[in-house]
Design a protein around this motif. Structure first.
Motif, PDB file in Angstrom:
ATOM      1  N   TRP A  28      61.828   5.500  51.443  1.00 48.12           N
ATOM      2  CA  TRP A  28      62.540   4.290  51.849  1.00 48.12           C
ATOM      3  C   TRP A  28      61.663   3.365  52.690  1.00 48.12           C
ATOM      4  N   LYS A 164      66.359  -4.339  49.525  1.00 53.41           N
ATOM      5  CA  LYS A 164      67.153  -3.538  50.452  1.00 53.41           C
ATOM      6  C   LYS A 164      66.845  -2.052  50.357  1.00 53.41           C
ATOM      7  N   SER A 165      66.246  -1.602  49.238  1.00 51.99           N
ATOM      8  CA  SER A 165      65.961  -0.173  49.099  1.00 51.99           C
ATOM      9  C   SER A 165      64.793   0.263  49.959  1.00 51.99           C
ATOM     10  N   LYS A 166      63.950  -0.668  50.373  1.00 53.78           N
ATOM     11  CA  LYS A 166      62.801  -0.358  51.223  1.00 53.78           C
ATOM     12  C   LYS A 166      62.997  -0.983  52.593  1.00 53.78           C
ATOM     13  N   LYS A 167      62.551  -0.270  53.631  1.00 54.94           N
ATOM     14  CA  LYS A 167      62.694  -0.766  54.991  1.00 54.94           C
ATOM     15  C   LYS A 167      61.385  -0.612  55.739  1.00 54.94           C
ATOM     16  N   LYS A 224      65.902   5.463  58.279  1.00 50.56           N
ATOM     17  CA  LYS A 224      66.411   4.488  57.301  1.00 50.56           C
ATOM     18  C   LYS A 224      67.769   3.937  57.719  1.00 50.56           C
TER      19      LYS A 224
END
Length: 575
Positions: A28, A164-167, A224
């Motif tokens: 993530w 939005k899937s990566k932070k 996450k």
């Protein structure tokens, strides 16, 4: 402070940039974080620690130590050996060298990190500059340092280009019409690879854990779910003290944004300047009284930017203009108010001019009102704000026709405003109708849920009755088995008593048998000895060793009886 240069630095950086194996635990995390190895060297980190920049040279220096990450380790990774125990704290170098953050963090910083559920190393540098500037300004003016007030001015968000899937890193941005600070820098470079770990020394509990050492005061590792507990703060959600603090800061700095670089670069000079900007007023109560007495703001010539045409009451506009070292170079926000018609005369022009100087009121402020609010007391508002003794005297000095024209213009302007908000009123009615429909729907759902609960309750009661009958049967069966068990225990006790008596009788019989055998053996031995003595009287030289009560005559010879089959007899000794 110079960082070591040369081949040593290159070797350290090359070692840190070893290929990093992908870890599914951090899928993530954005690629720019996973692809940013630590570029600091051990020598530079030791020099940084010895300079007192990390702990401020206080007693805390001996309670904490610093280390570089392991090879291939990234700032977002946690301790996999003890994932629930935060043995260390990830920090970025820029927090200490640029913004003056120190170990341990201040209570305000810890409460803010806990409120946002964000690890310290997960904030972008500009977020830390806003945190430190807010902390210093409130300290200079002796205002309450409340995280809710900070989050009223700033919104926490993810500046992530990967979706939005990566932070990655988190930042803060000022709310609309709530800007009191500028940016420290437009963008920071080369900060992502300059991170390290902070460890507690010995058994000393670190400041990021509670005294029980079983719970964290704020997140110490990346997650996450960072920002999960963050809820945007509105003016209505603040209490009275928090609203006063927000109003005072907006009153002072909304039109004259402060420069974070000037504040953090020279805090003492910034303290003197900001206190002068506040009219040498400190504490929330004093600043609140000053704001009520002068709602236009305390603007002094020595803090006005070059080129500003604002004049201060009392002839201050003739003084020389000097740019302030703490003001940010941004244009002032002004409320645009249309000028009245020329037929309104001197009074209308002066009111329009004073209206343009009126500072912008914060969104949702208690001094603002909404025309849609049907409970708004217009007559009371006019009496409190416009019908003072000076206004009454000014009205008497003008021609009634001019006053009528002014009233006509005001009514036309009010009509225009009402026409412009008519669509909003329609939307409000539609929203009210929609809310009623939703409430009816929710009411039906509640009734259906209640009916279902009643049926389930009846079914549960019937089941409980059946279970009660079964339980009574089991209780009766249990009582019967207990009676049988008690009877069996009594029988067992009686049999055991008889067995004990039989065992005692057997023991007595065995003892009597052994005594009888002993008596017989003694009698036989005595008879044998008497017989041998008689033979020796008759024949003194006769060999009586062959004579015995236990001897046998075999083939005319006196011999010992053969031993039992399982007994081993040693052979006689040979001469």
């Amino acid at each position: 402070m110079a960082e070591p240069q040369g081949d040593e630095v290159v070797r350290e950086v090359e070692a840190a940039q070893m290929p990093h194996e992908p870890n599914l635990l951090y899928h993530w995390v954005t690629q720019d974080v996973m692809g940013s190895p630590c570029t600091l060297t051990e020598e530079y980190l030791v020099e940084l620690k010895c300079s007192g920049v990390i702990c401020g040279g206080s007693e805390e220096e001996r309670l904490y130590r610093v280390e570089l990450p392991c090879r291939g380790e990234r700032v977002c990774e946690l301790n996999l050996e003890h994932p629930r125990v935060p043995h260390w704290l990830w920090v970025n170098e820029v927090m200490f060298t640029e913004f003056g953050v120190r170990i341990p963090f201040t209570p305000f910083q810890q409460r803010l990190l806990q409120r946002c559920f964000v690890a310290p190393s997960q904030f972008l540098p500009n977020a830390w500059s806003a945190i430190r500037c807010f902390e210093l300004v409130t300290e200079f003016l002796e205002l309450p340092q409340d995280p809710e007030v900070f989050l009223y001015f700033f919104t926490v968000f993810w500046p992530n280009a990967e979706g939005k899937s990566k932070k990655g890193y988190m930042s803060v941005r000022p709310g609309k019409y709530r800007r009191i600070f500028g940016l420290y820098e437009e963008s920071f470079h080369d900060f992502k690879g300059r991170y390290f770990k902070v460890f507690p020394v010995g058994d000393h509990p670190p400041f990021w854990l509670t005294l029980e050492r079983d719970a964290g005061r704020f997140p110490s590792y990346w997650s996450k779910d960072a920002g999960l507990n963050y809820v945007p703060v509105s003016y209505k959600s603040l209490n009275e003290e928090q609203r006063d603090t927000a109003d005072v800061l907006l009153w002072l700095f909304s039109k004259q944004n402060l420069s974070p670089k000037a504040i953090l670069g020279n805090p003492e000079r910034a303290r003197a300047t900001i206190v002068k900007m506040a009219g040498k007023n400190k504490t929330l109560a004093n600043l609140r009284r000053a704001m009520v007495a002068n709602p236009q703001g305390l603007i002094y010539p020595q803090f006005i930017r070059r080129g500003s045409s604002s004049n201060v009451e009392g002839g201050a506009g003739n003084l020389p203009e000097v740019s302030s070292p703490v003001l940010d170079e941004v244009s002032e926000l002004q409320v645009e108010i249309p000028p009245p018609p020329s037929s309104l005369g001197k009074m209308g022009a002066e009111e329009a001019a004073s209206g343009q100087k009126r500072p912008r009121i914060s969104e949702g402020s208690q001094r603002d009102f909404c025309p849609i609010d049907r409970s708004f007391d217009a007559s009371g508002y006019i009496e409190a704000n416009f019908l003072g003794h000076r206004a009454v005297e000014a009205i008497r000095d003008y021609d009634p026709m001019e006053s009528l024209r002014w009233a006509e213009w005001a009514m036309l302007r009010s009509t225009t405003i009402m026409k412009s908000i008519e669509p909003r009123l329609t939307l409000t009615d539609q929203w009210e109708h929609r809310c009623k429909a939703d409430m009816e729907k929710e009411k039906e759902e509640v009734e259906a849920a209640k009916s279902k609960v009643d049926k389930d309750l009846e079914s549960a009661l019937a089941d409980s009755k059946e279970k009660g009958v079964e339980l009574q049967r089991l209780r009766d069966r249990e009582a019967s088995l207990l009676a049988d068990l008690r009877s069996a225990e009594e029988k067992f006790t009686a049999e055991k008593s008889r067995a004990d008596l039989a065992e005692a009788s057997l023991a007595a019989t065995e003892q009597a048998r052994q005594e009888l055998v002993k008596l017989v053996e003694d009698s036989v031995k005595a008879t044998e000895d008497a017989l041998k003595e008689q033979i020796l009287q008759l024949a003194p030289n006769f060999d009586v060793s062959l004579i015995g009560a236990w001897k046998e005559v075999v083939d005319g010879w006196i011999v010992d009886p053969p031993p039992p089959e399982d007994q081993i007899i040693d052979p006689p000794l040979q001469d």
